[in-house]
Design a protein around this motif. Structure first.
Motif, PDB file in Angstrom:
ATOM      1  N   LEU A 239       1.098  -0.955   0.023  1.00  0.00           N
ATOM      2  CA  LEU A 239       0.245  -0.529  -0.305  1.00  0.00           C
ATOM      3  C   LEU A 239       1.532   1.575   0.310  1.00  0.00           C
ATOM      4  O   LEU A 239       0.853   1.947   0.854  1.00  0.00           O
ATOM      5  N   PRO A 240       1.886   1.284  -0.910  1.00  0.00           N
ATOM      6  CA  PRO A 240       2.285   2.159  -1.294  1.00  0.00           C
ATOM      7  C   PRO A 240       1.162   3.923  -1.646  1.00  0.00           C
ATOM      8  O   PRO A 240       0.672   3.617  -1.892  1.00  0.00           O
ATOM      9  N   ASP A 241       1.912   5.130  -1.226  1.00  0.00           N
ATOM     10  CA  ASP A 241       1.929   5.832  -1.720  1.00  0.00           C
ATOM     11  C   ASP A 241       2.097   6.389  -3.311  1.00  0.00           C
ATOM     12  O   ASP A 241       2.775   5.350  -3.709  1.00  0.00           O
ATOM     13  N   THR A 242       1.478   7.527  -3.995  1.00  0.00           N
ATOM     14  CA  THR A 242       1.048   7.591  -4.706  1.00  0.00           C
ATOM     15  C   THR A 242       2.434   8.499  -5.744  1.00  0.00           C
ATOM     16  O   THR A 242       2.849   7.411  -6.533  1.00  0.00           O
ATOM     17  N   VAL A 243       3.139   8.996  -4.505  1.00  0.00           N
ATOM     18  CA  VAL A 243       4.652   9.448  -5.063  1.00  0.00           C
ATOM     19  C   VAL A 243       5.791   7.972  -5.096  1.00  0.00           C
ATOM     20  O   VAL A 243       6.606   7.479  -6.258  1.00  0.00           O
ATOM     21  N   THR A 244       5.761   7.767  -4.027  1.00  0.00           N
ATOM     22  CA  THR A 244       6.769   6.033  -4.086  1.00  0.00           C
ATOM     23  C   THR A 244       6.221   5.502  -5.458  1.00  0.00           C
ATOM     24  O   THR A 244       6.687   4.540  -6.112  1.00  0.00           O
ATOM     25  N   SER A 245       4.561   5.248  -5.361  1.00  0.00           N
ATOM     26  CA  SER A 245       4.219   4.421  -6.619  1.00  0.00           C
ATOM     27  C   SER A 245       4.878   4.951  -8.386  1.00  0.00           C
ATOM     28  O   SER A 245       4.932   4.120  -9.083  1.00  0.00           O
ATOM     29  N   TYR A 246       4.181   6.088  -8.158  1.00  0.00           N
ATOM     30  CA  TYR A 246       5.273   6.325  -9.369  1.00  0.00           C
ATOM     31  C   TYR A 246       6.869   6.045  -9.651  1.00  0.00           C
ATOM     32  O   TYR A 246       7.016   5.584 -10.626  1.00  0.00           O
ATOM     33  N   ALA A 567      -7.945   9.863   3.797  1.00  0.00           N
ATOM     34  CA  ALA A 567      -8.055   8.596   4.747  1.00  0.00           C
ATOM     35  C   ALA A 567      -6.973   7.374   4.030  1.00  0.00           C
ATOM     36  O   ALA A 567      -7.146   6.158   4.650  1.00  0.00           O
ATOM     37  N   PHE A 568      -6.668   7.477   3.240  1.00  0.00           N
ATOM     38  CA  PHE A 568      -5.604   6.658   2.868  1.00  0.00           C
ATOM     39  C   PHE A 568      -3.870   6.745   3.924  1.00  0.00           C
ATOM     40  O   PHE A 568      -3.937   7.851   4.611  1.00  0.00           O
ATOM     41  N   ALA A 569      -4.050   5.730   4.567  1.00  0.00           N
ATOM     42  CA  ALA A 569      -3.036   4.996   5.494  1.00  0.00           C
ATOM     43  C   ALA A 569      -1.914   4.734   4.512  1.00  0.00           C
ATOM     44  O   ALA A 569      -1.982   3.560   4.844  1.00  0.00           O
ATOM     45  N   GLN A 570      -0.719   5.113   4.828  1.00  0.00           N
ATOM     46  CA  GLN A 570       0.071   4.664   4.145  1.00  0.00           C
ATOM     47  C   GLN A 570       0.846   3.081   4.582  1.00  0.00           C
ATOM     48  O   GLN A 570       1.122   3.396   5.959  1.00  0.00           O
ATOM     49  N   ASN A 571       0.913   2.100   4.184  1.00  0.00           N
ATOM     50  CA  ASN A 571       1.660   0.337   4.360  1.00  0.00           C
ATOM     51  C   ASN A 571       0.530   0.408   5.750  1.00  0.00           C
ATOM     52  O   ASN A 571       0.681  -0.492   6.237  1.00  0.00           O
ATOM     53  N   ARG A 644      -0.399  12.798   7.194  1.00  0.00           N
ATOM     54  CA  ARG A 644      -0.642  11.204   6.782  1.00  0.00           C
ATOM     55  C   ARG A 644       0.308  11.200   5.022  1.00  0.00           C
ATOM     56  O   ARG A 644       0.123  12.794   4.742  1.00  0.00           O
ATOM     57  N   PRO A 645       0.818  10.233   4.479  1.00  0.00           N
ATOM     58  CA  PRO A 645       2.008  10.793   3.432  1.00  0.00           C
ATOM     59  C   PRO A 645       0.410  11.066   2.398  1.00  0.00           C
ATOM     60  O   PRO A 645      -0.908  11.124   2.866  1.00  0.00           O
ATOM     61  N   THR A 646       0.141  10.989   0.868  1.00  0.00           N
ATOM     62  CA  THR A 646      -0.054  11.402  -0.173  1.00  0.00           C
ATOM     63  C   THR A 646      -0.177  10.209  -0.462  1.00  0.00           C
ATOM     64  O   THR A 646       0.247   8.874  -0.720  1.00  0.00           O
ATOM     65  N   PRO A 647      -1.559   9.481  -0.819  1.00  0.00           N
ATOM     66  CA  PRO A 647      -2.191   8.342  -1.325  1.00  0.00           C
ATOM     67  C   PRO A 647      -1.915   8.560  -2.544  1.00  0.00           C
ATOM     68  O   PRO A 647      -1.955   9.813  -3.217  1.00  0.00           O
TER      69      PRO A 647
END
Length: 647
Positions: A239-246, A567-571, A644-647
């Protein structure tokens, strides 16, 4: 900055002690699944520690890092259930192959621990539905009499869930045959799968969310087919955030949640519902050639030769007899329809005796050949082989309990299908006829049968008979005819399945082969049910695991009043879908029927919610969570204060 809800007091969770009672591979696979998912003790009750299933559980039991304990008992009576700790257990799974054994153990367990979650394996689904209602009604009645609430103040999830291992394995078998490998998930009548995208792969229109950035550590493991092709250095990130995934998409594989299909009631082709279409189907494809088979032609050829010889002998020994009568008299004698030749010449008498003995010898053969041809015609007349221009289709072999459900699911995805079944009375034959699917009623181990199914032009072959050896033979024959065909086979023994899969991959490295046991495919659904009715599915991700859960937003400080983005929570968790609190979250909330089988319909969940949509008290959300995230959500504890990290 994203608002953060205030911290709440942590409440100690009730024990997550799990108990599994079974006698086959499903109990073993379920124990392995819970060993990876559940951090508390798992007690497994097996008849023996010396068979293949008990041996693996015994190894887990001896591993000091494993929470699995082993108890040996022939039957799950009251004494055994008490020894296994059912009285304090959070969940009990009963996976015996006998429905009655599971029913008796469930009734005993409910009396010992009214709050235990029960997960019961049942072959008779109607009986299972009644048992589910009975056991849940007993809990409600006990609560109505003023039973004390649990000590931690949380509502107890005392659900009874009846599952069929065959039913739960169907979606993954279908997805593997239609799309390739990937763990599947059924939610509210829809089917999803987690599919690995190799590094550098552009996004697909069907992708809903990024579930993980993969390390590729298990890419050579036949039991872990969803790993990335490109290994990384940082390990799996759930469940990574959008930045990590990109940023990782160019260097790492990603596990994406993909929507597979929408369920609908499949219909037979319109042309087959008309009188003209029905007559054309019935008479165009009738197997008239069975009456000119080699066996039939040989018998009638011998009969014709004998009649010809006797006719010539009669014509030359009886002066003045017409040729037609020289043929007619031997025929009457062979079929014992003529009068005795008492007043005839000696030659006529001898020929009549010879014709009579010939008839005694040949007529049984004629009758047998005719009966066999008639039976073959009756059996083959219900077949409907594919047309000569069919290609890129799925060949489904086996229309038993699993095959019939797979056929309906495949038909709902609008794939072209050819089915092969040797038993004309198999359950799925009627379904295939009703759907107008090309049907071949012959043994698929015969080489010509796969040719009839146009295996050389097919995209996939899905082999689901109950014979492991036959399944392997069919897949190997299909591989020889079409080396690039996607092959999915059902094997009962999971270790054998892994070995077969690895061997076939080595022999055909450019083709996909998947061989799994039904118990291995069904174990995640049983594990999810043991964790509570709110858990919809479990998806292994390399060395980790993701859980999919349905949560009512009302009263959740980590969800209520926040947007989907917030409502997103990284990991920990990610919101996948939003619906009304009354929306169904089980695969079947209402049903249509086809061939006596239930088909799911679709309640309303929005699977592509706007990031700005605010979650209200009347909403229910579907979440992907880690184990830590699920513990936070179900126990009322939220993440520590901070941005919270950016989802």
């Amino acid at each position: 900055m994203t608002p953060t809800p205030p911290a709440t007091t942590y409440r100690a969770p009730r024990s997550q002690h799990m108990v599994i009672c079974g006698d086959d591979g499903l109990a073993r696979r379920l124990a392995v699944e819970l060993d990876a998912v559940c951090g508390e003790t798992v007690t497994v009750v097996l008849p023996s520690r010396h068979d293949e299933h008990g041996g693996e559980i015994d190894m887990l039991h001896r591993d000091p890092r494993s929470p699995v304990e082993l108890l040996i008992a022939a039957r799950p009576d009251e004494q055994v259930l008490r020894a296994a700790g059912v009285e304090r257990a959070a969940a009990l799974a009963l996976t015996y192959g006998d429905d009655q054994t599971n029913m008796m153990a469930a009734l005993l367990a409910r009396s010992l621990n009214p709050s235990v979650r029960l997960v019961i394996r049942m072959y008779n689904r109607e009986r299972g539905r009644h048992l589910e209602q009975l056991l849940d009604r007993a809990v409600l009645a006990r609560r109505g009499r003023g039973a004390a609430p649990p000590s931690d103040g949380l509502p107890l999830d005392t659900s009874t869930t009846v599952l069929s291992d065959a039913d739960t394995a169907v979606p993954e078998l279908v997805a593997a045959a239609a799309l390739g490998p990937g763990h599947t998930l059924q939610v509210a009548g829809k089917v999803f799968r987690g599919v690995a995208r190799p590094a550098g792969t552009p996004p697909h229109a069907s992708d809903l969310a990024t579930l993980a950035v993969l390390s590729g550590a298990d890419r050579h493991d036949p039991r872990s087919e969803d790993s990335a092709e490109t290994p990384g250095e940082d390990g799996t990130q759930l469940l990574p955030d959008t930045v990590t995934s990109y940023h990782s998409q160019f260097t790492h594989g990603r596990l994406m949640l993909e929507e597979v299909t929408h369920d609908h009631v499949p219909e037979a082709p319109a042309d087959s519902r008309t009188v003209g279409g029905w007559l054309r189907d019935r008479f165009t494809h009738l197997p008239w050639k069975v009456f000119v088979s080699r066996e039939v032609m040989s018998v009638f050829g011998v009969l014709t030769a004998v009649v010809a010889l006797l006719s010539l002998a009669t014509y030359y020994t009886d002066d003045g007899i017409p040729l037609w009568k020289a043929v007619y008299l031997p025929l009457l004698d062979i079929f014992t329809m003529g009068d005795p030749a008492t007043g005839e010449s000696p030659a006529r008498k001898v020929l009549q005796l010879m014709a009579g003995f010939t008839g005694l010898a040949i007529l049984p053969l004629v009758v047998a050949a005719t009966i066999n041809a008639t039976g073959a015609f009756r059996t083959a007349s219900v077949s409907h082989p594919p047309t000569g221009d069919l290609s890129d289709h799925i060949v489904l072999v086996g229309l038993g309990k699993v095959g019939a459900r797979v056929l309906i699911r495949l038909r709902s995805t609008r794939h072209r299908i050819v089915v092969v079944e040797r038993d004309p009375h198999a359950r799925g034959v009627a379904v295939a006829r009703e759907l107008g699917v090309p049907l071949i009623l012959e043994d698929a181990t015969e080489p010509r049968v796969l040719d009839l199914a146009r295996i050389g032009q097919s995209a996939s072959v899905l082999v689901l008979t109950s014979d492991d050896s036959a399944n392997l033979d069919i897949v190997m024959a299909a591989r020889e005819a079409n080396p690039g065909v996607r092959a999915v086979m059902r094997l009962y023994d999971d270790d054998f399945a892994a070995t077969v899969s690895l061997t076939l991959r080595a022999s055909y490295p450019d083709a996909l082969t998947r061989s799994r046991s039904v118990s291995a495919l069904a174990a995640p659904a049983f594990a999810a049910a043991m964790m509570g009715r709110h858990v919809l599915g479990v998806m292994p991700v390399e060395r980790g695991v993701l859980l999919f859960t349905a949560v009512d937003v009302a009263g959740h400080p980590a969800l209520e009043g926040l947007s989907v983005h917030q409502a997103f929570a990284q990991n920990e968790w990610r919101v996948l879908a939003v619906g009304a609190a009354g929306s169904g979250t089980v695969p079947v909330s209402s049903s249509d029927t086809l061939g006596g089988l239930r088909l799911a319909s679709r309640p309303g969940f929005d699977w592509r919610p706007s990031h700005g949509r605010v979650l209200r008290a009347g909403d229910r959300v579907v979440l992907a969570t880690t184990r830590q995230g699920l513990g936070i959500l179900t126990r009322g504890r939220i993440a520590p204060s901070g941005p919270r990290p950016t989802p």
